[in-house]
Design an enzyme around this catalytic site. Sequence first.
Site, short mmCIF file in Angstrom:
data_model
loop_
_atom_site.label_atom_id
_atom_site.label_comp_id
_atom_site.label_asym_id
_atom_site.label_seq_id
_atom_site.Cartn_x
_atom_site.Cartn_y
_atom_site.Cartn_z
N ASP A 99 10.81 4.96 -5.90
CA ASP A 99 11.34 5.14 -4.54
C ASP A 99 12.12 4.19 -3.80
O ASP A 99 12.21 3.05 -4.07
CB ASP A 99 9.79 5.02 -3.79
CG ASP A 99 8.62 6.28 -4.40
OD1 ASP A 99 9.08 7.57 -3.98
OD2 ASP A 99 7.78 6.00 -5.13
N ASP A 111 13.04 1.32 -10.92
CA ASP A 111 12.23 1.89 -9.81
C ASP A 111 12.28 3.16 -9.52
O ASP A 111 13.28 3.82 -9.68
CB ASP A 111 12.42 0.83 -8.66
CG ASP A 111 11.43 1.12 -7.41
OD1 ASP A 111 10.27 1.43 -7.61
OD2 ASP A 111 12.08 1.26 -6.28
#
Length: 263
Positions: A101, A99
């Site tokens: 953010d 991922d």
Amino acid sequence: MDHMSIITQVPNTKEEEIISFNQDKASQSNLSLKKQRSRSIFSTFFCCFRNYNVEPPVTNTSSTPPPVEENGSPPKPPAKYLLPETTTTDYGKKCVVIDLDETLVHSSFKPISNADFIVPVEIDGTVHQVYVLKRPHVDEFLQKMGELFECVLFTASLAKYADPVADLLDQWGVFRARLFRESCVFHRGNYVKDLSRLGRELNNVIIVDNSPASYIFHPENAVPVQSWFDDMNDTELLDLLPFFEGLSKEEEVYGVLQNFRSR
């Protein structure tokens, strides 16, 4: 398109307080409309303000919307998978989906004095500056992960924000592929990363993500991490490296990951 809607983020208490304070200044007659617009702004641009109850994706003719669940069940894997065939270099390696953010970086439209990157993003004809902080030890983490695994960036943010951030973040070409919001499945109010759509054997796929909603279809494949905003003393990425070095040598991931999560 409203401006914070490009990034999908988990709630940041400090930023939410600022947003709420600004909304309270609005007149009572316009308050309902402004709150609705602000929610759209802060839920459809970033993936970091996600409260696990986000609105459906905004129609955007320039990108394909994510698949939507049917009858409350996850959609079936597509005829064409999200990832290309494994390269010779990565043959035999496990696939790690990472991922962006609050896992590797934190981004904000508010100016940050110590930002590592400032990324201009055009929204509805206006250029906005996105201030990006790198999580401590992210460079070391990415370089080592690139040696051990086939690494894929998978974010629920839009490509117009996430792609230039990835250009600046990944100076070593660690990410063999980059997947954005249109590759997610919109399921019960969340952008879900359906690992069965990748085109890799699931017993050799790992997802590293701060949001449990992102891997709700495959929790047994997850290495959960804490959401990161601005703690420069954070060592989580560094601390994970010995675990991943060991995991890279295992025949399959499920037993090791189950033991990891139970700790």
